[in-house]
Design an enzyme around this catalytic site. Structure first.
Site, PDB file in Angstrom:
ATOM      1  N   ASP A   7     -54.748  43.560   8.506  1.00 14.98           N
ATOM      2  CA  ASP A   7     -55.988  43.987   8.758  1.00 14.98           C
ATOM      3  C   ASP A   7     -57.006  42.558   9.096  1.00 14.98           C
ATOM      4  OD1 ASP A   7     -58.337  45.503   8.509  1.00 14.98           O
ATOM      5  OD2 ASP A   7     -59.052  44.574   6.529  1.00 14.98           O
ATOM      6  N   TYR A  39     -63.955  43.115  12.969  1.00 13.18           N
ATOM      7  CA  TYR A  39     -63.210  43.931  14.231  1.00 13.18           C
ATOM      8  C   TYR A  39     -63.937  45.078  14.836  1.00 13.18           C
ATOM      9  CZ  TYR A  39     -58.430  41.586  14.214  1.00 13.18           C
ATOM     10  OH  TYR A  39     -57.414  40.707  14.364  1.00 13.18           O
ATOM     11  N   GLY A  40     -64.935  45.434  13.910  1.00 12.14           N
ATOM     12  CA  GLY A  40     -65.567  46.735  14.085  1.00 12.14           C
ATOM     13  C   GLY A  40     -66.506  46.793  15.170  1.00 12.14           C
ATOM     14  N   CYS A  70     -55.979  49.139   8.934  1.00 10.22           N
ATOM     15  CA  CYS A  70     -57.338  48.851   9.651  1.00 10.22           C
ATOM     16  C   CYS A  70     -57.543  50.008  10.578  1.00 10.22           C
ATOM     17  CB  CYS A  70     -57.305  47.687  10.392  1.00 10.22           C
ATOM     18  SG  CYS A  70     -58.789  47.559  11.452  1.00 10.22           S
ATOM     19  N   ASN A  71     -58.576  50.827  10.211  1.00 10.84           N
ATOM     20  CA  ASN A  71     -58.920  51.857  10.999  1.00 10.84           C
ATOM     21  C   ASN A  71     -59.331  51.857  12.475  1.00 10.84           C
ATOM     22  OD1 ASN A  71     -59.590  54.636   8.883  1.00 10.84           O
ATOM     23  ND2 ASN A  71     -59.813  52.605   7.771  1.00 10.84           N
ATOM     24  N   THR A  72     -59.928  50.505  12.360  1.00  9.17           N
ATOM     25  CA  THR A  72     -60.615  50.169  13.854  1.00  9.17           C
ATOM     26  C   THR A  72     -59.561  49.965  14.838  1.00  9.17           C
ATOM     27  OG1 THR A  72     -62.497  49.117  12.484  1.00  9.17           O
ATOM     28  CG2 THR A  72     -61.960  48.364  14.804  1.00  9.17           C
ATOM     29  N   CYS A 176     -62.826  52.716   6.691  1.00  9.23           N
ATOM     30  CA  CYS A 176     -62.691  51.313   6.764  1.00  9.23           C
ATOM     31  C   CYS A 176     -62.193  50.915   5.697  1.00  9.23           C
ATOM     32  CB  CYS A 176     -63.952  50.596   7.281  1.00  9.23           C
ATOM     33  SG  CYS A 176     -64.025  48.767   7.134  1.00  9.23           S
ATOM     34  N   THR A 177     -60.844  50.215   5.708  1.00 11.03           N
ATOM     35  CA  THR A 177     -60.323  49.545   4.358  1.00 11.03           C
ATOM     36  C   THR A 177     -61.343  48.528   3.675  1.00 11.03           C
ATOM     37  OG1 THR A 177     -59.200  48.119   5.933  1.00 11.03           O
ATOM     38  CG2 THR A 177     -58.094  50.086   5.212  1.00 11.03           C
ATOM     39  N   HIS A 178     -61.990  47.899   4.188  1.00 13.73           N
ATOM     40  CA  HIS A 178     -62.950  47.159   3.515  1.00 13.73           C
ATOM     41  C   HIS A 178     -63.658  47.963   2.321  1.00 13.73           C
ATOM     42  CE1 HIS A 178     -62.068  44.085   6.436  1.00 13.73           C
ATOM     43  NE2 HIS A 178     -62.679  43.184   5.544  1.00 13.73           N
TER      44      HIS A 178
END
Ligand code: DGL
Length: 215
Positions: A7, A39-40, A70-72, A176-178
């Site tokens: 990520d 990254y978003g 990471c979804n992005t 979003c994993t954050h």
């Protein structure tokens, strides 16, 4: 077996913890790209250029499978990454389909980065699974940096959750994993009015079947 987890930052660590718990017998190697976070706000082209060499290093290091936590990255470029690296990649994406299945109010909220919300994959998920469902997508553009730097602005988080409830959303998707790190806070603000969904267990199940195929 070496499982890689990638990520931009601490989102990967939350996923790596869940993977270590599920597979204590395997080595879990987490890699982040903090230097280039967030990254978003990046374009797919920028993401390809940043992520490909890191995954190549992880393969060289011996990772048998890599979780893109990471979804992005997943929603924008996983197809291109699969062409570039030689090991299986397990991705994750906003849980729009499960949310559409369980909403009673026919209103859901998706908290995600601008790049995830702009991706073709996310548009596809909405078009296919949310035909009669209202989707609220609040501005979370600075959340990953806020969480990465451990500078939580509770008022901002509270506002987005309250706005979602105001729009009758009864499911909040953490895209979003954050945001997994503030899942409890979000759940507490939402109370009984909305369920909070995040994909850790789905990723663990998917990873289990990929590992079985590798064995
Ligand atoms: N954790 C990542 C995600 O799931 C991205 C955070 C960022 O770097 O913007 O989308």
């Amino acid at each position: 077996m070496k499982i890689g987890v990638f990520d931009s930052g601490v989102g990967g660590l939350s996923m790596a913890n869940a993977i270590k718990k599920a597979f204590p017998q395997y080595e879990v190697i987490a890699r982040e790209d903090r230097e280039n976070l967030p990254y978003g706000t990046k374009t797919p082209e920028q993401l390809v250029n940043l992520v490909t060499p890191i995954l190549e290093q992880m393969v060289e290091y011996g990772c048998d499978v890599i979780v893109i936590a990471c979804n992005t990255v997943t929603t924008n470029i996983i197809g291109r990454l699969r062409e570039a690296v030689s090991v299986p990649l397990v991705g994750l994406e906003p849980m729009v389909k499960p949310a559409a299945n369980i909403t009673k109010s026919k209103s859901i909220a998706v908290f995600a980065t601008p790049a995830t919300l702009a991706s073709e994959r996310y548009k596809y998920l909405k078009q296919n699974y949310c035909k009669n469902i209202a989707i609220f997508e609040p501005d979370c553009s600075d959340w990953a940096s806020m969480i990465e730097g451990d500078r939580l602005q509770i008022n901002k988080i509270t506002k987005n959750v309250s706005d979602a409830l105001q729009k009758q959303a009864d499911v909040i998707v953490l895209g979003c994993t954050h945001y997994h790190w503030i899942e409890e806070l979000i759940s507490n603000i939402a109370g009984k009015k909305a369920r909070v969904l995040q994909p850790e267990q789905a990723v663990v199940s998917r990873l289990r079947s990929v590992i079985e195929q590798l064995d």
